[in-house]
Motif scaffolding. Sequence first.
Motif, PDB file in Angstrom:
ATOM      1  N   GLY A 155       0.821  -1.201   0.000  1.00  0.00           N
ATOM      2  CA  GLY A 155       0.000   0.000   0.000  1.00  0.00           C
ATOM      3  C   GLY A 155       0.857   1.253   0.000  1.00  0.00           C
ATOM      4  N   TRP A 156       0.267   2.330   0.490  1.00  0.00           N
ATOM      5  CA  TRP A 156       0.973   3.603   0.576  1.00  0.00           C
ATOM      6  C   TRP A 156       1.599   3.716   1.960  1.00  0.00           C
ATOM      7  CZ3 TRP A 156       1.572   6.914  -3.445  1.00  0.00           C
ATOM      8  CH2 TRP A 156       0.789   6.661  -4.563  1.00  0.00           C
ATOM      9  N   ILE A 157       2.886   4.068   1.992  1.00  0.00           N
ATOM     10  CA  ILE A 157       3.607   4.237   3.256  1.00  0.00           C
ATOM     11  C   ILE A 157       3.912   5.714   3.426  1.00  0.00           C
ATOM     12  CG2 ILE A 157       5.648   3.591   4.596  1.00  0.00           C
ATOM     13  CD1 ILE A 157       3.879   1.169   3.929  1.00  0.00           C
TER      14      ILE A 157
ATOM     15  N   LYS B   5      11.969  12.008  10.878  1.00  0.00           N
ATOM     16  CA  LYS B   5      11.716  12.536  12.220  1.00  0.00           C
ATOM     17  C   LYS B   5      10.429  12.020  12.851  1.00  0.00           C
ATOM     18  CE  LYS B   5      14.473  16.568  11.319  1.00  0.00           C
ATOM     19  NZ  LYS B   5      14.523  17.951  10.967  1.00  0.00           N
ATOM     20  N   SER B   6       9.535  11.433  12.074  1.00  0.00           N
ATOM     21  CA  SER B   6       8.271  10.921  12.611  1.00  0.00           C
ATOM     22  C   SER B   6       8.521   9.756  13.558  1.00  0.00           C
ATOM     23  CB  SER B   6       7.368  10.414  11.479  1.00  0.00           C
ATOM     24  OG  SER B   6       7.106  11.410  10.548  1.00  0.00           O
ATOM     25  N   LYS B   7       7.757   9.718  14.652  1.00  0.00           N
ATOM     26  CA  LYS B   7       7.890   8.582  15.572  1.00  0.00           C
ATOM     27  C   LYS B   7       7.333   7.319  14.923  1.00  0.00           C
ATOM     28  CE  LYS B   7       6.666   6.761  20.065  1.00  0.00           C
ATOM     29  NZ  LYS B   7       5.903   6.900  21.290  1.00  0.00           N
ATOM     30  N   ASN B   8       6.193   7.453  14.270  1.00  0.00           N
ATOM     31  CA  ASN B   8       5.549   6.321  13.604  1.00  0.00           C
ATOM     32  C   ASN B   8       5.336   6.628  12.130  1.00  0.00           C
ATOM     33  OD1 ASN B   8       5.026   4.530  15.905  1.00  0.00           O
ATOM     34  ND2 ASN B   8       3.708   6.182  16.600  1.00  0.00           N
ATOM     35  N   TRP B   9       5.310   5.592  11.340  1.00  0.00           N
ATOM     36  CA  TRP B   9       4.940   5.689   9.936  1.00  0.00           C
ATOM     37  C   TRP B   9       3.577   5.048   9.788  1.00  0.00           C
ATOM     38  CZ3 TRP B   9       9.706   4.374   6.371  1.00  0.00           C
ATOM     39  CH2 TRP B   9      10.702   5.321   6.585  1.00  0.00           C
ATOM     40  N   CYS B  10       2.916   5.331   8.674  1.00  0.00           N
ATOM     41  CA  CYS B  10       1.569   4.829   8.450  1.00  0.00           C
ATOM     42  C   CYS B  10       1.507   4.065   7.134  1.00  0.00           C
ATOM     43  CB  CYS B  10       0.585   6.000   8.421  1.00  0.00           C
ATOM     44  SG  CYS B  10      -1.121   5.507   8.120  1.00  0.00           S
ATOM     45  N   GLU B  11       0.944   2.884   7.196  1.00  0.00           N
ATOM     46  CA  GLU B  11       0.647   2.103   6.003  1.00  0.00           C
ATOM     47  C   GLU B  11      -0.847   2.260   5.736  1.00  0.00           C
ATOM     48  OE1 GLU B  11       0.718  -2.587   4.642  1.00  0.00           O
ATOM     49  OE2 GLU B  11       0.295  -2.076   6.716  1.00  0.00           O
ATOM     50  N   THR B  12      -1.196   2.700   4.533  1.00  0.00           N
ATOM     51  CA  THR B  12      -2.592   2.808   4.147  1.00  0.00           C
ATOM     52  C   THR B  12      -2.864   1.749   3.096  1.00  0.00           C
ATOM     53  OG1 THR B  12      -2.552   5.181   4.582  1.00  0.00           O
ATOM     54  CG2 THR B  12      -4.370   4.357   3.248  1.00  0.00           C
ATOM     55  N   LEU B  13      -3.775   0.845   3.427  1.00  0.00           N
ATOM     56  CA  LEU B  13      -4.068  -0.279   2.545  1.00  0.00           C
ATOM     57  C   LEU B  13      -5.566  -0.537   2.556  1.00  0.00           C
ATOM     58  CD1 LEU B  13      -2.776  -2.548   0.801  1.00  0.00           C
ATOM     59  CD2 LEU B  13      -2.656  -3.915   2.873  1.00  0.00           C
TER      60      LEU B  13
ATOM     61  N   LYS C 151      -7.726   1.403   5.037  1.00  0.00           N
ATOM     62  CA  LYS C 151      -7.433   1.284   6.470  1.00  0.00           C
ATOM     63  C   LYS C 151      -6.016   1.769   6.733  1.00  0.00           C
ATOM     64  CE  LYS C 151     -10.600  -2.486   7.401  1.00  0.00           C
ATOM     65  NZ  LYS C 151     -10.750  -3.839   7.920  1.00  0.00           N
ATOM     66  N   LYS C 152      -5.815   2.341   7.907  1.00  0.00           N
ATOM     67  CA  LYS C 152      -4.501   2.840   8.290  1.00  0.00           C
ATOM     68  C   LYS C 152      -3.912   1.966   9.392  1.00  0.00           C
ATOM     69  CE  LYS C 152      -5.334   7.614   7.066  1.00  0.00           C
ATOM     70  NZ  LYS C 152      -5.283   9.012   7.493  1.00  0.00           N
ATOM     71  N   TYR C 153      -2.631   1.640   9.218  1.00  0.00           N
ATOM     72  CA  TYR C 153      -1.890   0.865  10.208  1.00  0.00           C
ATOM     73  C   TYR C 153      -0.610   1.619  10.528  1.00  0.00           C
ATOM     74  CZ  TYR C 153      -5.014  -2.691   8.297  1.00  0.00           C
ATOM     75  OH  TYR C 153      -6.118  -3.380   7.870  1.00  0.00           O
ATOM     76  N   PHE C 154      -0.342   1.816  11.806  1.00  0.00           N
ATOM     77  CA  PHE C 154       0.847   2.551  12.213  1.00  0.00           C
ATOM     78  C   PHE C 154       1.922   1.589  12.705  1.00  0.00           C
ATOM     79  CE2 PHE C 154      -2.619   5.523  12.377  1.00  0.00           C
ATOM     80  CZ  PHE C 154      -2.062   6.674  11.831  1.00  0.00           C
ATOM     81  N   PHE C 155       3.169   1.931  12.412  1.00  0.00           N
ATOM     82  CA  PHE C 155       4.296   1.125  12.873  1.00  0.00           C
ATOM     83  C   PHE C 155       5.464   2.059  13.185  1.00  0.00           C
ATOM     84  CE2 PHE C 155       4.449   1.311   8.272  1.00  0.00           C
ATOM     85  CZ  PHE C 155       5.779   1.529   7.964  1.00  0.00           C
ATOM     86  N   TYR C 156       6.325   1.603  14.080  1.00  0.00           N
ATOM     87  CA  TYR C 156       7.467   2.395  14.531  1.00  0.00           C
ATOM     88  C   TYR C 156       8.393   2.709  13.360  1.00  0.00           C
ATOM     89  CZ  TYR C 156      11.240   3.915  17.663  1.00  0.00           C
ATOM     90  OH  TYR C 156      12.210   4.634  18.312  1.00  0.00           O
ATOM     91  N   ASN C 157       8.841   3.932  13.295  1.00  0.00           N
ATOM     92  CA  ASN C 157       9.731   4.401  12.238  1.00  0.00           C
ATOM     93  C   ASN C 157      10.979   3.501  12.170  1.00  0.00           C
ATOM     94  OD1 ASN C 157      11.780   5.778  10.851  1.00  0.00           O
ATOM     95  ND2 ASN C 157      11.164   7.776  11.629  1.00  0.00           N
ATOM     96  N   PRO C 158      11.219   2.825  11.035  1.00  0.00           N
ATOM     97  CA  PRO C 158      12.368   1.904  10.956  1.00  0.00           C
ATOM     98  C   PRO C 158      13.718   2.608  11.049  1.00  0.00           C
ATOM     99  CG  PRO C 158      11.244   2.055   8.844  1.00  0.00           C
ATOM    100  CD  PRO C 158      10.419   2.796   9.828  1.00  0.00           C
ATOM    101  N   ILE C 159      13.774   3.891  10.704  1.00  0.00           N
ATOM    102  CA  ILE C 159      15.036   4.642  10.859  1.00  0.00           C
ATOM    103  C   ILE C 159      15.341   4.806  12.341  1.00  0.00           C
ATOM    104  CG2 ILE C 159      16.196   6.848  10.434  1.00  0.00           C
ATOM    105  CD1 ILE C 159      14.369   7.076   7.893  1.00  0.00           C
ATOM    106  N   LYS C 160      14.341   5.196  13.116  1.00  0.00           N
ATOM    107  CA  LYS C 160      14.526   5.310  14.567  1.00  0.00           C
ATOM    108  C   LYS C 160      14.786   3.939  15.181  1.00  0.00           C
ATOM    109  CE  LYS C 160      11.853   9.499  15.340  1.00  0.00           C
ATOM    110  NZ  LYS C 160      12.813  10.320  16.029  1.00  0.00           N
TER     111      LYS C 160
END
Length: 141
Positions: free
Chosen positions: A108-110, A115-123, A126-135
């Motif tokens: 989907g769209w990421i 700098k964001s704490k969480n990123w969002c997957e939109t599929l 529906k939106k799903y949040f996950f911890y920023n992989p860079i952080k």
Amino acid sequence: MKEFVWAVSIICILLVFGVVLLKYLSENKKYKNSSYGKQSQKSFWKIISNQGARGEYRTSQIIDKAPFKNKMLFNCYIPNRSGDKTEIDMIMLCQKGIYVIENKNYSGWIFGNEKSKNWCETLKGKKYFFYNPIKQNRTTV
């Protein structure tokens, strides 16, 4: 006539089953010969039935084809700053340096930035949040 249709149906089912079985065996052999398969203690079935592991395996297949010589380490557990252990999905060692890879197998769209704490997957709306992989990578070292 019914017997003929029945026999053709059985033959078609057996052919499809045979093709699927041959594909599975071929992919299983490819997995066992890959760098990921040689290091993993997981069966091929567990890899293809787990979204995260499947993503790591696919990434390793791409890196295995790289034109430069490298050594890959998978699912390494190392101590972090707090004294706990953290998992690193992949570490690639090569002449250019050491690369730490955090693998995510999302679709989907990421949306997100460094700098964001969480990123969002939109599929599918529906939106799903996950911890920023860079952080996440920064906390492992």
